[in-house]
Design an enzyme around this catalytic site. Sequence first.
Site, mmCIF file in Angstrom:
data_model
loop_
_atom_site.group_PDB
_atom_site.id
_atom_site.type_symbol
_atom_site.label_atom_id
_atom_site.label_comp_id
_atom_site.label_asym_id
_atom_site.label_seq_id
_atom_site.Cartn_x
_atom_site.Cartn_y
_atom_site.Cartn_z
ATOM 1 N N CYS A 40 6.013 -22.993 12.882
ATOM 2 C CA CYS A 40 6.766 -23.166 14.129
ATOM 3 C C CYS A 40 6.755 -21.849 14.913
ATOM 4 O O CYS A 40 6.697 -20.772 14.328
ATOM 5 C CB CYS A 40 8.205 -23.564 13.792
ATOM 6 S SG CYS A 40 9.282 -23.739 15.236
ATOM 7 N N SER A 42 9.166 -20.413 16.406
ATOM 8 C CA SER A 42 10.362 -19.569 16.212
ATOM 9 C C SER A 42 10.082 -18.426 15.240
ATOM 10 O O SER A 42 10.599 -17.319 15.410
ATOM 11 C CB SER A 42 11.523 -20.403 15.683
ATOM 12 O OG SER A 42 11.887 -21.376 16.622
ATOM 13 N N HIS A 45 8.143 -15.745 17.124
ATOM 14 C CA HIS A 45 8.999 -14.914 17.985
ATOM 15 C C HIS A 45 9.476 -13.671 17.220
ATOM 16 O O HIS A 45 9.610 -12.597 17.787
ATOM 17 C CB HIS A 45 10.228 -15.692 18.466
ATOM 18 C CG HIS A 45 9.932 -16.805 19.422
ATOM 19 N ND1 HIS A 45 8.996 -16.722 20.418
ATOM 20 C CD2 HIS A 45 10.464 -18.048 19.543
ATOM 21 C CE1 HIS A 45 8.962 -17.856 21.103
ATOM 22 N NE2 HIS A 45 9.845 -18.674 20.587
ATOM 23 N N HIS A 61 11.514 -21.763 8.368
ATOM 24 C CA HIS A 61 12.793 -22.445 8.604
ATOM 25 C C HIS A 61 12.581 -23.943 8.814
ATOM 26 O O HIS A 61 13.522 -24.659 9.117
ATOM 27 C CB HIS A 61 13.463 -21.845 9.848
ATOM 28 C CG HIS A 61 12.674 -22.157 11.076
ATOM 29 N ND1 HIS A 61 11.529 -21.475 11.408
ATOM 30 C CD2 HIS A 61 12.815 -23.133 12.002
ATOM 31 C CE1 HIS A 61 11.009 -22.017 12.502
ATOM 32 N NE2 HIS A 61 11.769 -23.024 12.877
ATOM 33 N N CYS A 166 12.788 -29.258 11.502
ATOM 34 C CA CYS A 166 12.859 -28.505 12.766
ATOM 35 C C CYS A 166 12.288 -29.304 13.930
ATOM 36 O O CYS A 166 13.030 -29.844 14.734
ATOM 37 C CB CYS A 166 12.208 -27.123 12.696
ATOM 38 S SG CYS A 166 12.311 -26.282 14.300
HETATM 39 N N1 APR Z 1 3.206 -23.223 30.629
HETATM 40 C C1 APR Z 1 3.165 -24.374 29.930
HETATM 41 N N2 APR Z 1 2.896 -24.434 28.586
HETATM 42 C C2 APR Z 1 2.663 -23.282 27.947
HETATM 43 C C3 APR Z 1 2.681 -22.028 28.613
HETATM 44 C C4 APR Z 1 2.965 -22.035 30.029
HETATM 45 N N3 APR Z 1 3.001 -20.885 30.733
HETATM 46 N N4 APR Z 1 2.400 -21.060 27.709
HETATM 47 C C5 APR Z 1 2.190 -21.685 26.532
HETATM 48 N N5 APR Z 1 2.345 -23.014 26.659
HETATM 49 C C6 APR Z 1 2.205 -24.075 25.654
HETATM 50 C C7 APR Z 1 1.165 -23.773 24.572
HETATM 51 O O1 APR Z 1 -0.147 -24.042 25.053
HETATM 52 C C8 APR Z 1 1.590 -24.732 23.453
HETATM 53 O O2 APR Z 1 0.978 -25.999 23.594
HETATM 54 O O3 APR Z 1 3.410 -24.225 24.910
HETATM 55 C C9 APR Z 1 3.107 -24.865 23.665
HETATM 56 C C10 APR Z 1 3.940 -24.202 22.577
HETATM 57 O O4 APR Z 1 3.747 -24.888 21.374
HETATM 58 P P1 APR Z 1 3.884 -24.216 19.924
HETATM 59 O O5 APR Z 1 3.212 -22.896 19.910
HETATM 60 O O6 APR Z 1 3.491 -25.256 18.916
HETATM 61 O O7 APR Z 1 5.456 -23.922 19.831
HETATM 62 P P2 APR Z 1 6.608 -24.828 19.144
HETATM 63 O O8 APR Z 1 6.611 -24.590 17.676
HETATM 64 O O9 APR Z 1 6.498 -26.193 19.693
HETATM 65 O O10 APR Z 1 7.912 -24.116 19.716
HETATM 66 C C11 APR Z 1 8.241 -24.170 21.109
HETATM 67 O O11 APR Z 1 10.609 -24.270 20.800
HETATM 68 O O12 APR Z 1 11.984 -24.153 18.939
HETATM 69 C C12 APR Z 1 11.413 -23.432 19.999
HETATM 70 O O13 APR Z 1 11.175 -21.188 19.102
HETATM 71 C C13 APR Z 1 10.475 -22.334 19.520
HETATM 72 O O14 APR Z 1 10.383 -21.231 21.618
HETATM 73 C C14 APR Z 1 9.675 -22.090 20.750
HETATM 74 C C15 APR Z 1 9.552 -23.489 21.371
HETATM 75 ZN ZN ZN Z 2 11.291 -24.302 14.316
#
Ligand code: APR
Ligand code: ZN
Length: 369
Positions: A40, A42, A45, A61, A166
């Site tokens: 994930c 998070s 980050h 997590h 999550c």
């Molecule tokens: N605009 C739109 N989409 C974007 C941008 C942007 N500027 N930058 C990145 N993305 C997209 C990525 O291409 C990806 O498909 O956001 C998505 C993020 O997905 P993951 O990396 O799988 O993240 P995820 O685990 O889904 O978490 C997303 O939720 O729980 C919170 O901490 C977590 O902040 C995080 C968010």
């Molecule tokens: Zn998570």
Amino acid sequence: MKTKAAVLYEAGSPLVIEELELDEPKSGEVLVKIGSAGICRSDWHLMSGENAARLPMVLGHEGSGTVEEVGSGVTVVKPGDKVILSFVASCGHCYYCNTGKPNLCDKHMATSTTMLDGTYRLHKGDQDFTPMGKLACFAQRSVVPDVSCIPCPDDLPLEIAAMIGCCVTTGVGAVTITAGVVPGSSVAVVGCGGVGLNVIQGAKLSGASKIIAVDISEGALEFAMGFGATHTVNPKQQDSVQRVKEITNGLGADYTFEVFGSKETVELAFDMARKGGTATIVGITPDGQIPEINPSTLVRQEKTLKGSYYGSARLHSDMPRIAEMYASGQLALDDMVTHRYHLDEINEAYQNLVNGDVGRGIITKFDDR
Ligand code: APR
Ligand code: ZN
Ligand code: ZN
């Protein structure tokens, strides 16, 4: 006992896989053999230093596993039980637990870098390791609070149970509980990774008529169509706010969701909501990045800006309900898993996440090798 675990010693450096000392479960705690752990954002980050953390830390997590041993006074689970792990250990006694908001438990937050009693279970020499979410599930075994264990049916696959821990609860909950999307709504989802795909599924379940996937990755947009998105918008290729307005008859979306975590995407989600619409923020924005939201716009356009943590879920009743939704075929979670890794491959798994791989990666193997 010893356990192999993935340790974050320094932000910006790879995780180190090594053997740590794991204490026996204390009163009210449970020893869990980790079955699956999701990759994930998070965790990223913290790995990247975007958000501060007390280090060293064992990340992970989004997890599930099998109970191996229970400490004194534990009655909710017994050895052999399969459990979904909750990254909020809701105490059951504080103001928030008593008013239907266990996801905001005060006792959990007040002990955010330790176990509920303020101490640690993972050690090496005189170093104590922070367990992310009191779970530390990027490890072969972990000791967790009993209140973090949500029993699940034996036939629920462990990788699905981990995702319910999550991304599924966070995403589906944001739509169905936090925002309360009603049938016929238009919905825009900014960020279509593991959590965003579950926002899309939640919107479909809620009967949204237009579900607009917004992502800078063409692969993510294509993948999102398989989970219920009806339209796709790439902010790198077009004015995404304008495009969402066009799709929604010039209005903007009834509900928008920010599911990446940045100043820019929070602003997009706010701007894509129509007058009187609701923007729900799910992503965790890096420390110090403050979105520019014009309060006059908020007032004059009567927008609602909401935060959603853990999908606003009542963890012990909503997670089993979500597991039922999967079992009855309402949530396409099997198709969401795109990569399976060994714990030893965790740094590669996070590089794949950062490089924009679609869907969810999951650690499913933890054996010594
Ligand atoms: N605009 C739109 N989409 C974007 C941008 C942007 N500027 N930058 C990145 N993305 C997209 C990525 O291409 C990806 O498909 O956001 C998505 C993020 O997905 P993951 O990396 O799988 O993240 P995820 O685990 O889904 O978490 C997303 O939720 O729980 C919170 O901490 C977590 O902040 C995080 C968010
Ligand atoms: Zn998570
Ligand atoms: Zn509480």
